[in-house]
Design a protein around this motif. Sequence first.
Motif, PDB file in Angstrom:
ATOM      1  N   ALA A 253      31.157  36.583  43.220  1.00  0.00           N
ATOM      2  CA  ALA A 253      30.534  37.691  42.483  1.00  0.00           C
ATOM      3  C   ALA A 253      31.177  38.975  42.990  1.00  0.00           C
ATOM      4  CB  ALA A 253      29.029  37.700  42.716  1.00  0.00           C
ATOM      5  N   PHE A 254      31.515  39.850  42.070  1.00  0.00           N
ATOM      6  CA  PHE A 254      32.298  41.030  42.425  1.00  0.00           C
ATOM      7  C   PHE A 254      31.728  42.261  41.733  1.00  0.00           C
ATOM      8  CE2 PHE A 254      34.962  37.232  42.220  1.00  0.00           C
ATOM      9  CZ  PHE A 254      35.442  37.169  43.514  1.00  0.00           C
ATOM     10  N   THR A 255      32.006  43.424  42.303  1.00  0.00           N
ATOM     11  CA  THR A 255      31.535  44.642  41.654  1.00  0.00           C
ATOM     12  C   THR A 255      32.185  44.742  40.271  1.00  0.00           C
ATOM     13  OG1 THR A 255      33.336  45.893  42.626  1.00  0.00           O
ATOM     14  CG2 THR A 255      31.258  45.935  43.796  1.00  0.00           C
ATOM     15  N   HIS A 256      31.472  45.441  39.384  1.00  0.00           N
ATOM     16  CA  HIS A 256      31.978  45.563  38.009  1.00  0.00           C
ATOM     17  C   HIS A 256      33.332  46.264  37.997  1.00  0.00           C
ATOM     18  CE1 HIS A 256      28.211  44.090  36.417  1.00  0.00           C
ATOM     19  NE2 HIS A 256      27.602  44.844  37.305  1.00  0.00           N
ATOM     20  N   GLU A 257      33.482  47.241  38.890  1.00  0.00           N
ATOM     21  CA  GLU A 257      34.740  47.967  38.920  1.00  0.00           C
ATOM     22  C   GLU A 257      35.876  47.029  39.372  1.00  0.00           C
ATOM     23  OE1 GLU A 257      34.381  51.734  40.868  1.00  0.00           O
ATOM     24  OE2 GLU A 257      36.429  52.328  40.381  1.00  0.00           O
ATOM     25  N   PHE A 258      35.597  46.221  40.391  1.00  0.00           N
ATOM     26  CA  PHE A 258      36.591  45.281  40.911  1.00  0.00           C
ATOM     27  C   PHE A 258      37.012  44.283  39.830  1.00  0.00           C
ATOM     28  CE2 PHE A 258      37.855  41.408  43.245  1.00  0.00           C
ATOM     29  CZ  PHE A 258      38.793  41.942  44.119  1.00  0.00           C
ATOM     30  N   MET A 259      36.032  43.847  39.041  1.00  0.00           N
ATOM     31  CA  MET A 259      36.315  42.869  37.989  1.00  0.00           C
ATOM     32  C   MET A 259      37.308  43.423  36.979  1.00  0.00           C
ATOM     33  SD  MET A 259      34.673  40.032  38.417  1.00  0.00           S
ATOM     34  CE  MET A 259      34.568  39.226  36.823  1.00  0.00           C
ATOM     35  N   GLN A 260      37.332  44.750  36.835  1.00  0.00           N
ATOM     36  CA  GLN A 260      38.097  45.312  35.735  1.00  0.00           C
ATOM     37  C   GLN A 260      39.429  45.901  36.129  1.00  0.00           C
ATOM     38  OE1 GLN A 260      35.497  47.721  33.357  1.00  0.00           O
ATOM     39  NE2 GLN A 260      34.221  45.909  33.021  1.00  0.00           N
ATOM     40  N   ARG A 261      39.549  46.285  37.376  1.00  0.00           N
ATOM     41  CA  ARG A 261      40.761  47.006  37.742  1.00  0.00           C
ATOM     42  C   ARG A 261      41.935  46.069  38.009  1.00  0.00           C
ATOM     43  NH1 ARG A 261      38.906  51.791  41.681  1.00  0.00           N
ATOM     44  NH2 ARG A 261      40.910  51.245  42.585  1.00  0.00           N
ATOM     45  N   ASP A 262      43.135  46.520  37.651  1.00  0.00           N
ATOM     46  CA  ASP A 262      44.329  45.696  37.848  1.00  0.00           C
ATOM     47  C   ASP A 262      44.548  45.391  39.326  1.00  0.00           C
ATOM     48  OD1 ASP A 262      44.808  45.633  35.178  1.00  0.00           O
ATOM     49  OD2 ASP A 262      46.139  47.396  35.204  1.00  0.00           O
ATOM     50  N   ASP A 263      44.161  46.348  40.184  1.00  0.00           N
ATOM     51  CA  ASP A 263      44.309  46.083  41.612  1.00  0.00           C
ATOM     52  C   ASP A 263      43.088  45.348  42.155  1.00  0.00           C
ATOM     53  OD1 ASP A 263      42.725  48.309  41.099  1.00  0.00           O
ATOM     54  OD2 ASP A 263      43.117  49.195  43.063  1.00  0.00           O
ATOM     55  N   GLY A 264      42.238  44.896  41.267  1.00  0.00           N
ATOM     56  CA  GLY A 264      41.062  44.138  41.659  1.00  0.00           C
ATOM     57  C   GLY A 264      41.223  42.672  41.256  1.00  0.00           C
ATOM     58  N   TYR A 265      40.189  42.144  40.637  1.00  0.00           N
ATOM     59  CA  TYR A 265      40.145  40.722  40.351  1.00  0.00           C
ATOM     60  C   TYR A 265      41.315  40.181  39.517  1.00  0.00           C
ATOM     61  CZ  TYR A 265      38.182  36.219  39.014  1.00  0.00           C
ATOM     62  OH  TYR A 265      38.003  34.881  38.796  1.00  0.00           O
ATOM     63  N   PRO A 266      41.649  40.835  38.382  1.00  0.00           N
ATOM     64  CA  PRO A 266      42.743  40.261  37.559  1.00  0.00           C
ATOM     65  C   PRO A 266      44.059  40.165  38.331  1.00  0.00           C
ATOM     66  CG  PRO A 266      41.579  41.976  36.355  1.00  0.00           C
ATOM     67  CD  PRO A 266      41.072  42.040  37.761  1.00  0.00           C
ATOM     68  N   GLY A 267      44.390  41.223  39.112  1.00  0.00           N
ATOM     69  CA  GLY A 267      45.629  41.202  39.882  1.00  0.00           C
ATOM     70  C   GLY A 267      45.563  40.173  40.997  1.00  0.00           C
ATOM     71  N   LEU A 268      44.378  40.088  41.615  1.00  0.00           N
ATOM     72  CA  LEU A 268      44.201  39.186  42.751  1.00  0.00           C
ATOM     73  C   LEU A 268      44.440  37.731  42.340  1.00  0.00           C
ATOM     74  CD1 LEU A 268      43.165  39.153  45.800  1.00  0.00           C
ATOM     75  CD2 LEU A 268      41.009  38.384  44.805  1.00  0.00           C
ATOM     76  N   ILE A 269      43.813  37.292  41.263  1.00  0.00           N
ATOM     77  CA  ILE A 269      43.976  35.883  40.865  1.00  0.00           C
ATOM     78  C   ILE A 269      45.418  35.605  40.452  1.00  0.00           C
ATOM     79  CG2 ILE A 269      41.568  35.414  40.257  1.00  0.00           C
ATOM     80  CD1 ILE A 269      42.282  35.835  37.360  1.00  0.00           C
ATOM     81  N   ALA A 270      46.080  36.618  39.882  1.00  0.00           N
ATOM     82  CA  ALA A 270      47.478  36.417  39.512  1.00  0.00           C
ATOM     83  C   ALA A 270      48.355  36.307  40.764  1.00  0.00           C
ATOM     84  CB  ALA A 270      47.953  37.568  38.625  1.00  0.00           C
ATOM     85  N   ALA A 271      48.113  37.201  41.730  1.00  0.00           N
ATOM     86  CA  ALA A 271      48.956  37.235  42.925  1.00  0.00           C
ATOM     87  C   ALA A 271      48.812  35.963  43.765  1.00  0.00           C
ATOM     88  CB  ALA A 271      48.618  38.455  43.777  1.00  0.00           C
ATOM     89  N   TYR A 272      47.596  35.412  43.816  1.00  0.00           N
ATOM     90  CA  TYR A 272      47.368  34.257  44.692  1.00  0.00           C
ATOM     91  C   TYR A 272      47.230  32.941  43.911  1.00  0.00           C
ATOM     92  CZ  TYR A 272      46.687  37.163  48.831  1.00  0.00           C
ATOM     93  OH  TYR A 272      46.875  38.012  49.885  1.00  0.00           O
ATOM     94  N   GLY A 273      47.284  33.000  42.590  1.00  0.00           N
ATOM     95  CA  GLY A 273      47.043  31.786  41.805  1.00  0.00           C
ATOM     96  C   GLY A 273      45.634  31.255  42.044  1.00  0.00           C
ATOM     97  N   LEU A 274      44.702  32.210  42.219  1.00  0.00           N
ATOM     98  CA  LEU A 274      43.328  31.863  42.556  1.00  0.00           C
ATOM     99  C   LEU A 274      42.594  31.337  41.322  1.00  0.00           C
ATOM    100  CD1 LEU A 274      41.946  32.296  45.301  1.00  0.00           C
ATOM    101  CD2 LEU A 274      41.127  34.493  44.446  1.00  0.00           C
TER     102      LEU A 274
END
Lengths: 495, 245
Positions: A151-172
Motif C-alpha cells: 500500500a502506497f501513498t496516492h502521490e507515490f502511486m502516480q509519480r514516475d519516480d514512484g511506483y510506476p518507475g520502481l516496478i519498471a526498474a526492478y521488474g517488481l
Amino acid sequence: MRPRVLFQLAIALALPLQGQTITIGSKPFTESYVLAELMAQLITSQTGIKVDRRFGMQGTFTSFSAITDGSIDIYPEYTGTGALAILKSTDPADQGLDSLRAKFKRLYGLTWLEPWGFNNSWAIVTKQAFAARHNLKTITDLAQVAGVRGAFTHEFMQRDDGYPGLIAAYGLRLAEARGIQHVLAYDALAADQIDVMDAYATDGEIARYNLVVLQDDRSFFPQYLATPLIRLQTLEQFPGLASILNRFAGQISSEQMQALNHEAALAGNDYAVVVQKFIHDRTAGELVSRVEPRSPLLRQTRRHLLLTGLAVLFATVLAVPLGIVMVGRPVLSRVVLGVTGVLQTIPSIAMLGFMIPLLGIGVKPAVVALFIYGLLPIVRNTYTGIDEIDPHLIEVAHGLGMDRWRRLIWLELPLAAPIIFAGIRTAAVIAVGTATLAAFIGAGGLGEPIVQGLSFNDPAMILSGAIPAALLAMVIDAVLGWVEKRIARQPVGPG
Amino acid sequence: MITYLGVHKSYGEHAALTDFTLEVQRGETLALIGPSGGGKTTVLKLANGLLAPSRGTVLLDARPIDEWDRQELRRAIGYVIQQVGLFPHWTVERNVGVLPTLEEWPPEKIAARVNELLTLVDLEPDRFKSRYPSQLSGGQAQRVGVARALALSPAMLLMDEPFGSLDPLIRAQLQTELLAILKTVEVTTILVTHDLTEAFRMGTRVAVLADGKLEQIGTPAELLSEPRSPYLKRLIKANLLQVQP
C-alpha cells in the motif's frame, strides 16, 4: 451573530493584504509541519515579522500552486520533487540545486535556499519478521518474492519516480498495490494487512515500529534534499530573510530528522514545542522562540461556521431565484439540474484542487467550493416545491388578476417554503461535513486538527476536530429542522 | 354584457369550441350544461382572459377581452371553481380580503367588507375569520370561495361547477342560498354545471354545449317542453325529473 460573521469575513479577506506578514505553508505530513514550524519560529524569534501558518495543505500540487500565486511565501520542498514532480524532468542534471534554482527563477519566480542536509528519499519498508522470513535486504530481493501486498501513498502511486518507475526498474510484481493515506499505511503494516509500503527515509515511524528499509540497490530513487522553497519577491521584500532561514543549513542529518519527527509525532507532544526545544538546544540557548497558542476550538468552530454559513448563504441567494426561473421552462431546468448534478459528483478534494489555480488558497476558494455543492439541493427543492403547488391555486390566482410578482410572493414562495428550506438544510449539513476538507487548502476550521491528526497519526487530535464537526452538523440539522417544522406548520383538521 | 362572436378555441389538434356565438344578458344567470370535455370550462376562461380565442372575439361590455387590463377585469369579474382554490396558508379573512388587498384598500375598509361578505354567505364572521381552509368543511369552504369572488361587487360572476364536489343535501342548500345572494347583489352569472337539476333551478336561461358546439339555448321551460339537443333529450330521459322552472 450576523454582523460578527461579516466582520470576520472582512478580516479573512484583508489578511493577505497586510505588508509585514510572511505566510508559510506545509504539506500534510509530520516532517513538513516540523520544518515549516522551524522556519516560522526562526523568523518570529529574530524579527518583528508576523507569520501566518497555512500548514497541512494537500500535497505538492496544492502547495506549489499556492506559492506560485502568492497565497503563501515559503514552504519546505524536496529537490527530487522539484525536478520530477514540478519540472517533470527525468534528466538527472535537473536534480542539482544550480539547475533547479535557474529553472525555478525563470519559470516561477521562486528560488531554493540551502538544504537542511538530510536526504529524505523515498524508501520501501517492511516489518523485521517479513524481511527475515524472505531473507530480504534489497528491493531486488523483494522482486523475487511472490504474493507481496503493498500500500502506497496516492502521490507515490502516480509519480514516475514512484511506483510506476520502481516496478519498471526492478521488474517488481506485487500481488496488490493500493493507494492509502501515509500514516494509515503504518497501521496497516503493523496489523499485517500489507507487507510493504513506501516511506520517507526520515519517517519517525521507521524507528518507532522497528521497520526494515530495503536498500535501493539500483539507485532508483532520486535525492530528496529538504530545502526551503521561497518566492523571490519575498526575499526582495525582506532582505535578511535568507540568512535567517539558512540558520541550520547542512546541519540536520537523517537520523536527527528521524528523531525530531518521532518526537513531534509522539502522543501528547506539541510539534511546535519540540521545534522550540530543538532551536533552543541547537543554538545553545541563543535563540528563544515563542510557540503560538494552538488555534482554540472556539475559533476553529467559528471559522467552520463562517465557511459553511457564507457558502450556504451565497448558494441560497443564487439557487432560489434560479429554481423560480426554472419553473415552466423544461429545457432550462434540465440544463441547470444536469450541470449542478455533475458538479455535485466532483470529489471534494478535487473540487478544492480546482479552486486553487483560480482563487488561491484560504477562505475564498473553500467558500466557493462549498457554495457549488450547495446549489443542487437548493435549486432542486425550490423548483420542485413551486412546480408541485396545486395548479388550481395558480389558476385562481390568475383569475383574481394577481401578477407574476404577487403570485410569487403571496403564494409560490410561502407554499414552497418548507420544501425550499429542506433543501437549504440539506445543503448546510453537506457543507458542514465537506468544510472539514477545507483545511487542506489552508482555510482553517475544524478540519485543521483532523488534517494535522492524520499527518501525525494522532487519533485524539483527529477526534478533537471530527467530534465537534459531527456535533456541529447535528446541531445545525436539528436547529434548521425545527425552523423547517415551524415554517411547515399549518393547522389541520376541522376547527 | 358578454358576447361570444364566432369563437373557435383549439388545444393543438383538439377543437374545444367551434363557431360559438352567444350573448349573455345583463342580470341573467346563464346555466351552461353539457358533457365533460364539451367546452364549458373553456367558455368561462375565455370570459376572464385566462384563455384567448384561437379565432373570433369575446367582448365584455362591447370591448374585446384582450383590450381590458388585468385590474379592470379583476374588478369586473368574479371567479369560483369546483376545487375552491382557497390559499391554504391564509386565514379565511385574508382569503376573502385578497381582492380588496390587491386594490390597496385601507385595512379597516377591508375588515368591514370581509365581515359583510361572510355574513352574506351565512358564515358568522367572528367564528370563521381566523380559521384556515383546512379547518372548514367542503360547504363552508365554497361559501368562502363565493365571498371572495364577490368582494369587489363584480358585474359578472363566473362559476365552474361550484357545488360539484359537495354532497346532495348541502348542494341543495347552497343552491338556495346562492339564488338568494344573486338576487341581493344583482350580478350577471355564468354557471357551469353537469347537473340538470341545478341548471334548471339556477338558470334564467340554460345553454347546452356538447362537442364544442352550442346545441340549444332557452329558458328552462322552453328547453323542457321542446328539447331539440340530442344530449339534452338523453339527459331528460335519464333523469326522469320533476323540475319547477
